[in-house]
Design a protein around this motif. Structure first.
Motif, PDB file in Angstrom:
ATOM      1  N   UNK A   1      36.532  -1.821  19.881  1.00  0.00           N
ATOM      2  CA  UNK A   1      36.352  -0.612  20.675  1.00  0.00           C
ATOM      3  C   UNK A   1      36.973  -0.826  22.053  1.00  0.00           C
ATOM      4  N   UNK A   2      37.796   0.133  22.492  1.00  0.00           N
ATOM      5  CA  UNK A   2      38.452   0.011  23.788  1.00  0.00           C
ATOM      6  C   UNK A   2      37.502   0.321  24.945  1.00  0.00           C
ATOM      7  N   UNK A   3      36.541   1.191  24.703  1.00  0.00           N
ATOM      8  CA  UNK A   3      35.593   1.576  25.744  1.00  0.00           C
ATOM      9  C   UNK A   3      34.242   0.930  25.466  1.00  0.00           C
ATOM     10  N   UNK A   4      33.693   0.241  26.469  1.00  0.00           N
ATOM     11  CA  UNK A   4      32.396  -0.421  26.293  1.00  0.00           C
ATOM     12  C   UNK A   4      31.641  -0.433  27.622  1.00  0.00           C
ATOM     13  N   UNK A   5      31.206   0.749  28.110  1.00  0.00           N
ATOM     14  CA  UNK A   5      30.456   0.788  29.370  1.00  0.00           C
ATOM     15  C   UNK A   5      29.176  -0.033  29.269  1.00  0.00           C
ATOM     16  N   UNK A   6      28.800  -0.681  30.367  1.00  0.00           N
ATOM     17  CA  UNK A   6      27.676  -1.619  30.328  1.00  0.00           C
ATOM     18  C   UNK A   6      26.827  -1.481  31.574  1.00  0.00           C
ATOM     19  N   UNK A   7      25.533  -1.704  31.432  1.00  0.00           N
ATOM     20  CA  UNK A   7      24.595  -1.848  32.547  1.00  0.00           C
ATOM     21  C   UNK A   7      23.970  -3.232  32.427  1.00  0.00           C
ATOM     22  N   UNK A   8      23.890  -3.935  33.544  1.00  0.00           N
ATOM     23  CA  UNK A   8      23.413  -5.322  33.545  1.00  0.00           C
ATOM     24  C   UNK A   8      22.248  -5.468  34.509  1.00  0.00           C
ATOM     25  N   UNK A   9      21.270  -6.272  34.122  1.00  0.00           N
ATOM     26  CA  UNK A   9      20.181  -6.604  35.036  1.00  0.00           C
ATOM     27  C   UNK A   9      19.944  -8.113  34.984  1.00  0.00           C
ATOM     28  N   UNK A  10      19.561  -8.652  36.127  1.00  0.00           N
ATOM     29  CA  UNK A  10      19.202 -10.074  36.224  1.00  0.00           C
ATOM     30  C   UNK A  10      17.764 -10.175  36.723  1.00  0.00           C
ATOM     31  N   UNK A  11      16.906  -9.333  36.199  1.00  0.00           N
ATOM     32  CA  UNK A  11      15.545  -9.225  36.717  1.00  0.00           C
ATOM     33  C   UNK A  11      14.614 -10.327  36.222  1.00  0.00           C
ATOM     34  N   UNK A  12      15.066 -11.143  35.266  1.00  0.00           N
ATOM     35  CA  UNK A  12      14.224 -12.222  34.743  1.00  0.00           C
ATOM     36  C   UNK A  12      14.842 -13.565  35.096  1.00  0.00           C
ATOM     37  N   UNK A  13      14.536 -14.037  36.309  1.00  0.00           N
ATOM     38  CA  UNK A  13      15.069 -15.314  36.795  1.00  0.00           C
ATOM     39  C   UNK A  13      16.588 -15.301  36.667  1.00  0.00           C
ATOM     40  N   UNK A  14      17.173 -16.272  35.983  1.00  0.00           N
ATOM     41  CA  UNK A  14      18.632 -16.328  35.889  1.00  0.00           C
ATOM     42  C   UNK A  14      19.152 -15.662  34.615  1.00  0.00           C
ATOM     43  N   UNK A  15      18.264 -15.144  33.791  1.00  0.00           N
ATOM     44  CA  UNK A  15      18.694 -14.551  32.520  1.00  0.00           C
ATOM     45  C   UNK A  15      19.326 -13.185  32.742  1.00  0.00           C
ATOM     46  N   UNK A  16      20.502 -12.982  32.158  1.00  0.00           N
ATOM     47  CA  UNK A  16      21.152 -11.680  32.219  1.00  0.00           C
ATOM     48  C   UNK A  16      20.755 -10.864  30.996  1.00  0.00           C
TER      49      UNK A  16
END
Length: 308
Positions: free
Chosen positions: A17-32
């Motif tokens: 897939x050419x399009x892959x919008x993403x939302x990221x959080x690092x709210x649990x220590x160092x875990x993404x």
């Protein structure tokens, strides 16, 4: 900076897939943690690419029917079954999950490393989360995942308007749900029904108020108060009546109302000053909370002031 996990463009490439919008959080220590929307309306028939082998899971919410889906693990076909829109599927990245892409597809993929699952399990006497319980190619009717997915799709469609606190909150809730529903984690007994201490409420509110854009992470505020993210979120809601992201939206609206009492100040400038991405974002949020548009509220306020 090299991407650490299977999400965003790395996931999109594997799924052709050419399009892959993403939302990221690092709210649990160092875990993404991340959620990626992957869609291909005209795929070239092929098997999906191998994804990076790691101690993590992909949880997928299907947004489109996919008949006769041929699923592979560890180099062999393990099942072939119809996939239904609205169903939830789990994939273990240690087992090289792949499937034959020969029809249009549209899905959300939540990236959940084991370190994140274990973070929500770190409570006095609490066990670590074992292998998640799932059968390859077998879907689950999971209302919580559907709700979280629908909420986060709005952020994926309008990333410039996304409240990071909201993303943190939803991904934390999803991780806890997955650990309990598929990992056998027992819901923790509430250690206390009380909220934050007065000084904690003040500090938390000051930190949130200092950045109306909502870019500050829950983890940062919780760490400053010496609390886990889940404890902080729960206690903040008890103390203020609202989760952090909703409290921040109320503060944005309050700030906007104050700015709108300044005559001739354009709504576009007010929107940015009050932490909104743009005037359209401002209008949607303000209208949903106040019940009228910013322009209508300003006219009513100005009318009342002119009569006094």
């Amino acid at each position: 900076m090299t991407q650490a996990g299977v999400y965003g463009q790395r996931l999109g490439q594997g799924l052709r897939s050419k399009q892959a919008p993403v939302l990221i959080t690092r709210s649990l220590h160092s875990a993404e943690l991340a959620v990626t929307e992957v869609r291909n309306d005209d795929p070239t028939p092929d098997i999906s690419g191998s994804l990076a082998a790691e101690d993590a899971y992909l949880l997928s919410l299907k947004l489109r029917d996919y008949p006769d889906c041929e699923c592979w693990e560890e180099g062999r076909c393990v099942t072939k079954a119809d996939v239904r829109a609205g169903a939830t599927y789990l994939y273990d990245l240690k087992r090289d999950p792949r499937y034959v892409i020969d029809k249009p597809f549209h899905s959300l993929f939540f990236y959940l490393p084991r370190s994140a699952l274990n973070s929500v399990a770190r409570q006095p006497g609490g066990p670590r989360v074992g292998e998640l319980s799932y059968e390859p190619g077998v879907g689950h009717d999971d209302e919580v995942v559907r709700h979280v997915g629908a909420s986060l799709r709005q952020g994926l469609c309008r990333p410039d308007e996304t409240n990071q606190l909201f993303v943190d909150h939803m991904m934390l809730a999803l991780t806890a749900h997955v650990a309990q529903t598929y990992g056998g984690l027992k819901p923790a007994a509430e250690p206390s029904r009380g909220g934050l201490a007065p000084w904690q409420v003040k500090r938390a509110c000051d930190r949130l108020d200092s950045d109306l854009s909502g870019k500050i992470a829950l983890q940062l505020i919780a760490t400053e108060l010496g609390l886990s993210v889940s404890h902080f979120s729960r206690a903040f809601r008890i103390s203020t009546g609202l989760p952090p992201h909703q409290w921040l939206l109320q503060q944005r609206v309050k700030a906007a109302k104050q700015l709108m009492t300044v005559r001739d100040l354009p709504l576009s400038e007010i929107a940015i000053s009050a932490g909104f991405a743009n005037q359209s974002h401002f209008t949607r949020v303000f209208s949903s909370i106040v019940g009228v548009s910013p322009g209508a509220w300003r006219r009513e306020t100005d009318g009342g002031r002119d009569k006094t």
